[in-house]
Design an enzyme around this catalytic site. Structure first.
Site, PDB file in Angstrom:
ATOM      1  N   LYS A   1      -4.097   5.616   9.389  1.00 53.93           N
ATOM      2  CA  LYS A   1      -5.048   6.055   8.209  1.00 53.93           C
ATOM      3  C   LYS A   1      -5.778   7.202   8.867  1.00 53.93           C
ATOM      4  O   LYS A   1      -6.730   7.091   9.858  1.00 53.93           O
ATOM      5  CB  LYS A   1      -5.858   4.696   7.684  1.00 53.93           C
ATOM      6  CG  LYS A   1      -6.499   5.413   6.293  1.00 53.93           C
ATOM      7  CD  LYS A   1      -7.253   3.980   5.811  1.00 53.93           C
ATOM      8  CE  LYS A   1      -8.314   4.496   4.546  1.00 53.93           C
ATOM      9  NZ  LYS A   1      -9.090   3.318   3.973  1.00 53.93           N
TER      10      LYS A   1
ATOM     11  N   ARG B   1       0.929  -1.001   0.098  1.00 47.65           N
ATOM     12  CA  ARG B   1       0.071   0.084   0.109  1.00 47.65           C
ATOM     13  C   ARG B   1       0.996   1.247   0.092  1.00 47.65           C
ATOM     14  O   ARG B   1       1.473   1.635   0.911  1.00 47.65           O
ATOM     15  CB  ARG B   1      -1.011  -0.078   1.312  1.00 47.65           C
ATOM     16  CG  ARG B   1      -1.865   1.180   1.503  1.00 47.65           C
ATOM     17  CD  ARG B   1      -2.836   0.829   2.463  1.00 47.65           C
ATOM     18  NE  ARG B   1      -3.840   1.894   2.703  1.00 47.65           N
ATOM     19  CZ  ARG B   1      -3.353   2.883   3.745  1.00 47.65           C
ATOM     20  NH1 ARG B   1      -2.317   2.946   4.087  1.00 47.65           N
ATOM     21  NH2 ARG B   1      -4.201   4.003   3.748  1.00 47.65           N
TER      22      ARG B   1
ATOM     23  N   SER C   1     -12.515  -2.706   0.830  1.00 45.93           N
ATOM     24  CA  SER C   1     -12.622  -2.274   2.225  1.00 45.93           C
ATOM     25  C   SER C   1     -14.001  -1.825   2.269  1.00 45.93           C
ATOM     26  O   SER C   1     -14.850  -1.205   1.672  1.00 45.93           O
ATOM     27  CB  SER C   1     -12.045  -1.055   2.270  1.00 45.93           C
ATOM     28  OG  SER C   1     -10.526  -1.511   2.172  1.00 45.93           O
TER      29      SER C   1
HETATM   30  N1  3NM Z   1      -7.498   0.591   6.416  1.00 44.76           N
HETATM   31  P1  3NM Z   1      -2.835   0.005  11.771  1.00 44.76           P
HETATM   32  S1  3NM Z   1      -7.642   1.300   8.667  1.00 44.76           S
HETATM   33  C1  3NM Z   1      -5.008   0.659   5.697  1.00 44.76           C
HETATM   34  O1  3NM Z   1     -10.552   1.318   7.902  1.00 44.76           O
HETATM   35  C2  3NM Z   1      -6.305   1.030   6.586  1.00 44.76           C
HETATM   36  O2  3NM Z   1     -10.288   0.379   6.085  1.00 44.76           O
HETATM   37  C3  3NM Z   1      -8.507   0.812   7.155  1.00 44.76           C
HETATM   38  O3  3NM Z   1      -3.476   0.532  10.277  1.00 44.76           O
HETATM   39  C4  3NM Z   1      -9.851   0.733   6.816  1.00 44.76           C
HETATM   40  O4  3NM Z   1      -2.950  -1.419  11.839  1.00 44.76           O
HETATM   41  C5  3NM Z   1      -6.026   1.133   8.135  1.00 44.76           C
HETATM   42  O5  3NM Z   1      -1.504   0.634  11.996  1.00 44.76           O
HETATM   43  C6  3NM Z   1      -4.833   1.480   8.942  1.00 44.76           C
HETATM   44  O6  3NM Z   1      -4.096   0.700  12.801  1.00 44.76           O
HETATM   45  C7  3NM Z   1      -4.570   0.362   9.771  1.00 44.76           C
END
Ligand code: 3NM
Length: 568
Positions: free
Chosen positions: A141, A42, A111
């Site tokens: 994010k 990503r 997603s």
């Molecule tokens: N997508 P971490 S949250 C890439 O809600 C991504 O769809 C998300 O990162 C969504 O594991 C997210 O560091 C980031 O919390 C998740």
């Protein structure tokens, strides 16, 4: 489409958070070599040429390990390096077009943050998996739609939609992972709490927990271990029923003298402490988070009563600290969602707490349990008349029929995987713990709805005068906690049957209430004193088996049939 993909530990990369002394490729390689089962590249701000270069470097690593590489958003990059799949968000290229471009043998992921989005993916029928999030708050994010996180409650609502698709004959199976704020401390919790009957997550997706780790190899191993291990609060619970009398159970409470930690409302602290003492347990009223760890780690026969009677912003943080510590040490929590339906903010507080961790028992009156029922996974996807009827019931609890109480009690118990006690003129206890699952996946509830029986019991007793005395409801919570902390199911095993212990507590408390009310009728002040006396008397002096005492008639999980009688 691609079959048999292992989504258990899904690494999503981010090149902006690599710790000093490491490199992007080292982080990815360390993770791949130590347990990541699938990788998504990503890159949000990378020139196409650099993206392709990076993708082929990562692809070399994943090919060597035999795991799939998914490219986020960029179909062209995926095609350029012949990656195994593409992942798209809601604002990216529609999945149906991605499928057309990359062909039937590649993986397509989408997603989703809401049930309606999952429904659309199911309808479209081209995706192999969905990424469900954001589960918990994340800094990785920033433009997420639910910044505070949907929590397991939101994930379950999405899984309910997915289950309807996956269980329909002829539909392609769609897998699912949860994403957002997941790490070693909460991965098994989210897997366990998200599962609904017949549908659980296939894995967890993480970014910072591995990409920002100073030791990506160790973090991956730790995460894998957590995913594969059972959640701590089920370790002392079994599912065996012994049909043992309440007198045997209260004896266990008195003998084990459990400690009941209360974080409760200001109105009932004194009465709850006195009830706790009367039944042979010890109360502690502490809202000092610094000592929670010591309690939970050092005291074996301990349970926590969490009562929402007088909520405040500061108290929510204390509640959440306690939930986290008690869950970590596998100690049981009894939740009393006082006046859950009284206001939207209060129901939001309940949601926040139920998302924060796992309770063992939820005790409330019909209105409170009805309010929590709104948070269950079946609530929003079902638009049947039956649900409309129940919604009228939220406004006018008096209209709720016995059949409705049984339906909502069962569904709340199943969704939150707890024992639910619905108090009233007749008390109902429902067992939604479902620990007798045969599944290989320890977080899975696995059994389809029709096979997953919720044991249920009706317990009469108590007295109408109890509703005009503050604390009589809350102190039932203390009593339940004492039976649970003492593992008081009447057997002498190291493990215990949670449902039996709770039934024992509700039975004991209501029998005492009934007998005191019957003798003094309408004198609330006298009742309070006599009730404490009665609890103490019954707990300490009437420990012998009474042939006419409370007994259970039948128990059959699959028939929802567990009648409870006692003679006066
Ligand atoms: N997508 P971490 S949250 C890439 O809600 C991504 O769809 C998300 O990162 C969504 O594991 C997210 O560091 C980031 O919390 C998740």
């Amino acid at each position: 489409m691609v079959s048999r993909i292992d989504y258990t530990l899904y690494l999503v990369t981010d090149s902006t958070m690599i710790p000093e002394g490491s490199t992007f490729l080292k982080q990815v390689e360390d993770s791949i070599n130590n347990g990541a089962t699938i990788v998504q590249l990503r890159e949000k701000n990378m020139l196409t040429l650099d993206f392709i270069e990076r993708a082929s470097q990562v692809h070399k690593l994943t090919l060597k390990k035999g795991i799939p590489l998914i490219i986020n958003d960029r179909v062209d990059v995926a095609l350029a390096i012949d990656a195994e799949g593409v992942h798209v968000g809601q604002d990216d290229m529609p999945a149906s077009i991605v499928r057309k471009l990359i062909g039937p043998n590649k993986i397509v992921g989408v997603s989703c943050s809401f049930p309606s989005e999952v429904e659309a993916v199911c309808k479209e029928g081209v995706a192999d998996y969905v990424g469900l999030g954001t589960v918990y708050k994340t800094n990785t994010k920033t433009n997420v739609l639910v910044p505070q996180g949907t929590g397991p409650i939101g994930i379950r609502k999405m899984l309910q939609v997915l289950k309807a698709h996956n269980t329909k004959q002829g539909n392609n199976y769609i897998s699912c992972v949860a994403i957002g704020g997941i790490n070693e401390s909460n991965a098994s919790k989210v897997l366990y709490q998200s599962a609904i009957q017949g549908q659980s997550l296939n894995g967890v997706a993480v970014v910072s927990c591995i990409m920002a780790s100073k030791n990506a190899a160790r973090s991956t191993i730790e995460l894998e271990n957590v995913i594969k291990s059972s959640v701590p609060w089920v370790k002392d619970i079994n599912n065996q029923c012994f049909y043992i009398k309440t007198s045997e159970k209260i004896k266990q409470v008195v003998e084990s003298k459990p400690l009941i930690h209360h974080i409760t409302n200001n109105v009932v602290k004194n009465f709850s402490a006195n009830v706790t003492l009367s039944i042979g347990a010890s109360p502690i009223m502490s809202e000092f988070p610094d000592e929670f760890e010591e309690f939970a780690s050092l005291i074996p026969n301990l349970a926590l009563v969490l009562n929402l009677g007088t909520p405040s912003a500061g108290q929510m943080e204390i509640f959440k600290r306690a939930i986290s510590v008690y869950n970590k040490h596998g100690k049981h929590i009894i939740f009393d969602p006082v006046a859950a339906g009284a206001s939207t903010p209060r129901l939001e507080c309940c949601k926040e707490l139920l998302n924060a961790g796992q309770f063992s028992v939820i005790k409330g009156n019909v209105g409170e349990i009805l309010a929590l029922w709104k948070l269950t996974s079946k609530y929003q996807v079902s638009h049947t008349n039956e649900n409309n009827l129940l919604m009228r019931g939220v406004d006018s609890v008096a209209e709720v029929s016995e059949a409705d109480i049984k339906k909502i009690g069962r569904e709340v118990a199943q969704d939150f995987r707890v024992v639910v006690v619905v108090t009233g003129a007749v008390n109902y206890v429902f067992d939604g713990t479902g620990f007798n699952s045969d599944s290989q996946n320890i977080h899975d509830v696995s059994l389809p709805d029709e096979k997953f029986g919720v044991a249920q019991v009706q317990i009469p007793g108590g007295h109408r005068i109890m509703s005009s005395i503050t604390g009589t409801g809350c102190s039932l919570g203390s009593t339940i906690a004492a039976f649970v902390a003492a593992k008081a199911d009447g057997s002498s095993n190291a493990t215990f049957n949670l449902f039996d212990a709770v039934v024992g507590a509700v039975n004991f408390y209501n029998k005492c209430g009934f007998e005191v009310g019957r003798d003094i009728v309408s004198a609330p002040g006298t009742f309070m004193i006599k009730f404490l006396d009665k609890l103490e008397h019954e707990a300490h002096l009437h420990l012998q088996d009474d042939p006419k005492a409370m007994y259970y008639k039948t128990r059959a999980y699959n028939d929802y049939d567990y009648d409870c009688y006692y003679s006066y």
